[in-house]
Design a protein around this motif. Structure first.
Motif: not given
Length: 161
Positions: A48-65
């Protein structure tokens, strides 16, 4: 069981980011934790975190890898790797991205990772830990400095031009 995921130079993450499921020493909810060796592991994880703090990009990194590892055997030599580096500075834009996993399978801890850019995988490794009294043993490691340089050495060795 995932213990830790590290990523570097991916989307909004220029520097290393670490997601760990290893519990801290707090004993408040200890009955919910999963014991593993001397550690306690969280059964689930929330980001969890504020908007535009990278939450979705962590998920995208995990999915990509995960998808890259699962599907890389179907790629051809000239296929583009769909990794997206940190684009807000020229240095990172041209640097490699790194993904590392620590996980447990059948009570053995493994460390797996790879380093890539949009054209090549430069490093890949898999270590097994705790099987030999906590000593890491390399199951495989792949290092590529320059594809052309490696091919040139192999060609010379085999008498090809």
């Amino acid at each position: 069981m995932l213990l830790q995921f590290n990523l570097t130079n991916f989307m909004s993450f220029k520097n290393e980011a670490i997601i760990s499921t290893i519990a801290n020493k707090d004993k408040e909810h200890e009955s919910y934790l999963i014991p593993y060796r001397k550690e306690k592991v969280l059964p689930c994880l929330s980001i969890y975190g504020s908007n535009a703090s990278g939450k979705t990009n962590i998920n995208k990194a995990l999915v990509f890898a995960i998808l890259f590892v699962r599907n890389s055997n179907m790629m051809q030599i000239n296929d583009k790797i769909n990794v997206i580096p940190f684009l807000l500075d020229d240095n990172s834009r041209n640097n490699k991205s790194r993904f590392d996993f620590s996980f447990v399978y059948e009570n053995i801890k493994y460390d797996y990772g790879f380093v890539c850019d949009q054209t090549n995988v430069y490093e890949e490794y898999l270590y097994e830990t705790y099987k030999n009294h906590g000593i890491d043993s390399s199951l495989f490691m792949k290092l590529v400095e320059e594809i052309g340089e490696v091919a040139e050495v192999l060609n010379k060795r085999d008498g090809r031009k």
